[in-house]
Write an enzyme that holds these catalytic residues in place. Structure first.
Site, PDB file in Angstrom:
ATOM      1  N   LYS A  70      49.976  45.389  41.302  1.00  0.00           N
ATOM      2  CA  LYS A  70      49.296  45.964  42.209  1.00  0.00           C
ATOM      3  C   LYS A  70      50.484  46.572  43.232  1.00  0.00           C
ATOM      4  O   LYS A  70      50.462  46.829  43.684  1.00  0.00           O
ATOM      5  CB  LYS A  70      48.056  46.302  42.243  1.00  0.00           C
ATOM      6  CG  LYS A  70      47.120  46.715  40.956  1.00  0.00           C
ATOM      7  CD  LYS A  70      45.652  46.515  41.816  1.00  0.00           C
ATOM      8  CE  LYS A  70      44.469  47.043  40.950  1.00  0.00           C
ATOM      9  NZ  LYS A  70      43.806  47.377  41.627  1.00  0.00           N
ATOM     10  N   ASN A  91      47.499  51.476  42.017  1.00  0.00           N
ATOM     11  CA  ASN A  91      46.954  51.498  40.585  1.00  0.00           C
ATOM     12  C   ASN A  91      46.902  53.034  40.593  1.00  0.00           C
ATOM     13  O   ASN A  91      46.970  52.810  38.999  1.00  0.00           O
ATOM     14  CB  ASN A  91      45.496  51.269  40.748  1.00  0.00           C
ATOM     15  CG  ASN A  91      44.370  52.232  41.459  1.00  0.00           C
ATOM     16  OD1 ASN A  91      44.816  53.363  42.173  1.00  0.00           O
ATOM     17  ND2 ASN A  91      43.339  52.624  41.083  1.00  0.00           N
ATOM     18  N   ASP A 107      41.764  53.458  43.964  1.00  0.00           N
ATOM     19  CA  ASP A 107      40.547  52.874  44.431  1.00  0.00           C
ATOM     20  C   ASP A 107      39.636  52.728  44.904  1.00  0.00           C
ATOM     21  O   ASP A 107      38.403  52.591  45.030  1.00  0.00           O
ATOM     22  CB  ASP A 107      41.107  51.360  44.093  1.00  0.00           C
ATOM     23  CG  ASP A 107      41.291  50.241  43.239  1.00  0.00           C
ATOM     24  OD1 ASP A 107      40.850  50.952  41.595  1.00  0.00           O
ATOM     25  OD2 ASP A 107      41.620  49.380  42.973  1.00  0.00           O
TER      26      ASP A 107
HETATM   27  P1  NAP Z   1      42.841  39.474  43.396  1.00  0.00           P
HETATM   28  O1  NAP Z   1      43.442  40.920  44.219  1.00  0.00           O
HETATM   29  O2  NAP Z   1      42.661  38.243  42.673  1.00  0.00           O
HETATM   30  O3  NAP Z   1      41.371  38.986  44.452  1.00  0.00           O
HETATM   31  C1  NAP Z   1      40.427  38.129  44.597  1.00  0.00           C
HETATM   32  C2  NAP Z   1      39.867  38.480  45.578  1.00  0.00           C
HETATM   33  O4  NAP Z   1      38.614  36.918  45.533  1.00  0.00           O
HETATM   34  C3  NAP Z   1      40.623  36.783  46.296  1.00  0.00           C
HETATM   35  O5  NAP Z   1      40.466  36.818  48.005  1.00  0.00           O
HETATM   36  C4  NAP Z   1      40.069  35.871  46.168  1.00  0.00           C
HETATM   37  O6  NAP Z   1      40.890  35.108  47.084  1.00  0.00           O
HETATM   38  C5  NAP Z   1      38.213  35.784  45.788  1.00  0.00           C
HETATM   39  N1  NAP Z   1      38.703  34.715  45.604  1.00  0.00           N
HETATM   40  C6  NAP Z   1      38.744  34.462  43.951  1.00  0.00           C
HETATM   41  N2  NAP Z   1      37.772  33.701  43.330  1.00  0.00           N
HETATM   42  C7  NAP Z   1      37.489  33.017  44.054  1.00  0.00           C
HETATM   43  C8  NAP Z   1      36.166  31.241  44.487  1.00  0.00           C
HETATM   44  N3  NAP Z   1      36.252  30.869  42.997  1.00  0.00           N
HETATM   45  N4  NAP Z   1      35.710  31.500  45.468  1.00  0.00           N
HETATM   46  C9  NAP Z   1      35.760  32.271  46.353  1.00  0.00           C
HETATM   47  N5  NAP Z   1      37.199  33.624  46.306  1.00  0.00           N
HETATM   48  C10 NAP Z   1      37.454  33.451  44.973  1.00  0.00           C
HETATM   49  O7  NAP Z   1      40.949  40.469  42.347  1.00  0.00           O
HETATM   50  P2  NAP Z   1      40.382  41.704  42.542  1.00  0.00           P
HETATM   51  O8  NAP Z   1      41.587  43.215  42.378  1.00  0.00           O
HETATM   52  O9  NAP Z   1      40.772  42.205  44.442  1.00  0.00           O
HETATM   53  O10 NAP Z   1      39.731  42.072  41.947  1.00  0.00           O
HETATM   54  C11 NAP Z   1      38.499  41.525  42.964  1.00  0.00           C
HETATM   55  C12 NAP Z   1      37.178  41.643  41.809  1.00  0.00           C
HETATM   56  O11 NAP Z   1      36.956  43.169  41.985  1.00  0.00           O
HETATM   57  C13 NAP Z   1      37.274  41.971  40.549  1.00  0.00           C
HETATM   58  O12 NAP Z   1      35.811  41.158  39.627  1.00  0.00           O
HETATM   59  C14 NAP Z   1      37.361  42.686  39.630  1.00  0.00           C
HETATM   60  O13 NAP Z   1      37.075  42.934  38.883  1.00  0.00           O
HETATM   61  C15 NAP Z   1      37.083  44.139  40.724  1.00  0.00           C
HETATM   62  N6  NAP Z   1      37.240  45.046  40.842  1.00  0.00           N
HETATM   63  C16 NAP Z   1      36.657  46.343  40.274  1.00  0.00           C
HETATM   64  C17 NAP Z   1      37.288  47.469  41.038  1.00  0.00           C
HETATM   65  C18 NAP Z   1      35.684  48.985  40.195  1.00  0.00           C
HETATM   66  O14 NAP Z   1      36.908  49.544  40.018  1.00  0.00           O
HETATM   67  N7  NAP Z   1      34.733  47.809  39.512  1.00  0.00           N
HETATM   68  C19 NAP Z   1      38.347  47.670  40.782  1.00  0.00           C
HETATM   69  C20 NAP Z   1      38.946  46.488  41.488  1.00  0.00           C
HETATM   70  C21 NAP Z   1      38.542  45.577  41.420  1.00  0.00           C
HETATM   71  P3  NAP Z   1      42.168  34.296  47.123  1.00  0.00           P
HETATM   72  O15 NAP Z   1      42.553  35.740  48.161  1.00  0.00           O
HETATM   73  O16 NAP Z   1      41.903  33.007  48.185  1.00  0.00           O
HETATM   74  O17 NAP Z   1      43.078  33.752  46.035  1.00  0.00           O
END
Ligand code: NAP
Length: 272
Positions: A70, A91, A107
């Site tokens: 992304k 995205n 998004d």
């Molecule tokens: P990402 O870029 O990997 O970011 C994840 C975030 O969560 C980061 O800030 C990460 O911290 C934090 N994190 C991960 N594991 C953690 C843990 N064990 N404890 C505390 N913080 C943690 O992922 P993303 O694309 O933003 O996606 C995040 C979530 O949103 C996912 O579940 C994804 O499926 C969902 N999502 C849903 C949609 C939808 O359309 N519904 C769209 C996009 C995403 P760090 O920065 O420290 O690594």
């Protein structure tokens, strides 16, 4: 691969888990559009070659982009909407007839769609997570006039950068902080997702009219949403955003709005 049937796809690494093909194919079938939408695995080292190859294929309408591309994709496409500065992640890539590629982010609007009827001006949102999805959430909330955002994250630096980039008033708390009183709680982390630890947060500080929004959609009823429902709080699950962002991309790829009257059937398919 060159094909004469118009097509779009979702790219990422891994990609097999993506629900996007299911959604777009469902809409293409309902509208009897002769086109395809598929998942395509692209590793980081292949991204630039992939873009150049697809750019030359007039049947390719564009692609959705998921982890880990992304951010890197922004260097390979044009950005007339200023998405790089405003959100910092793309995205959706759309091919124009002349072969130029425009990047955007659906998004943010997809996130806002299910809660757009409420007035968020001056309100306080708390968001858990500071990754790619969180960037779109902050941008969308700013557009909606949010008063302040508290970000709960394990990387305080990332969270602070996010607030600064968006010029939104707010603060940053560590993961073990007590939840502040807020109008909106958003989980933008993978906590609660199948295979990840649950999100453990005490919802007591939230007022009775607070809304709890979980971006996670597998499972649909996360432990966070179950706890919110137990307290009779309003909830929004991740499927609404997933369908919302896909709907905007579908229109960009295929030039028509998807048939949203089949939403209940689509949600059933996605949760089967
Ligand atoms: P990402 O870029 O990997 O970011 C994840 C975030 O969560 C980061 O800030 C990460 O911290 C934090 N994190 C991960 N594991 C953690 C843990 N064990 N404890 C505390 N913080 C943690 O992922 P993303 O694309 O933003 O996606 C995040 C979530 O949103 C996912 O579940 C994804 O499926 C969902 N999502 C849903 C949609 C939808 O359309 N519904 C769209 C996009 C995403 P760090 O920065 O420290 O690594």
């Amino acid at each position: 691969m060159t094909t004469s049937v118009p097509f779009a796809e979702v790219i990422g690494d891994p990609i097999a888990q993506s629900k996007s093909p299911l959604i777009h194919k469902f809409w293409l079938e309902r509208l009897a559009i002769k086109a395809d939408y598929r998942a395509h695995h692209v590793a980081s080292a292949e991204l630039a070659d992939y873009v150049e190859q697809r750019r030359a294929d007039p049947a390719w309408r564009g692609c959705n982009v998921t982890l880990p591309h992304k951010i890197d994709i922004m260097d390979l496409v044009s950005d007339p909407g200023g998405v790089r500065d405003k959100i910092g992640a793309m995205n959706t890539i759309v091919r124009q007839e002349d072969g130029s590629l425009i990047g955007t982010n659906t998004d943010a609007a997809g996130f806002l769609a299910p809660i757009a009827d409420s007035d968020w001006s001056g309100k306080h949102a708390v968001m858990i997570g500071a990754g790619g999805a969180a960037r779109a959430v902050v941008f969308a909330l700013k557009q909606a006039g949010i008063g302040q955002i508290t970000i709960i994250a394990r990387s305080g630096l990332k969270a602070t950068g996010l607030l600064m980039q968006a010029s939104v008033k707010g603060s940053v708390l560590p993961m073990d902080a007590i939840l502040p009183k807020a109008d909106l709680l958003i989980n933008a982390s993978p906590l609660g997702m199948t295979g990840k630890p649950p999100l453990e947060v005490d919802l007591d500080p939230l007022p009775a009219d607070a809304l709890v929004y979980d971006l996670v959609y597998a499972p649909l009823k996360t432990s966070l949403l179950r706890a919110a429902l137990k307290r009779d709080l309003a909830v929004v699950d991740g499927l609404d955003m997933l369908i919302g962002q896909a709907a905007l991309a579908f229109e960009l790829f295929f030039g028509t709005t998807p048939p949203m009257e089949h939403d209940a059937e689509l949600r059933k398919l996605l949760t089967a």
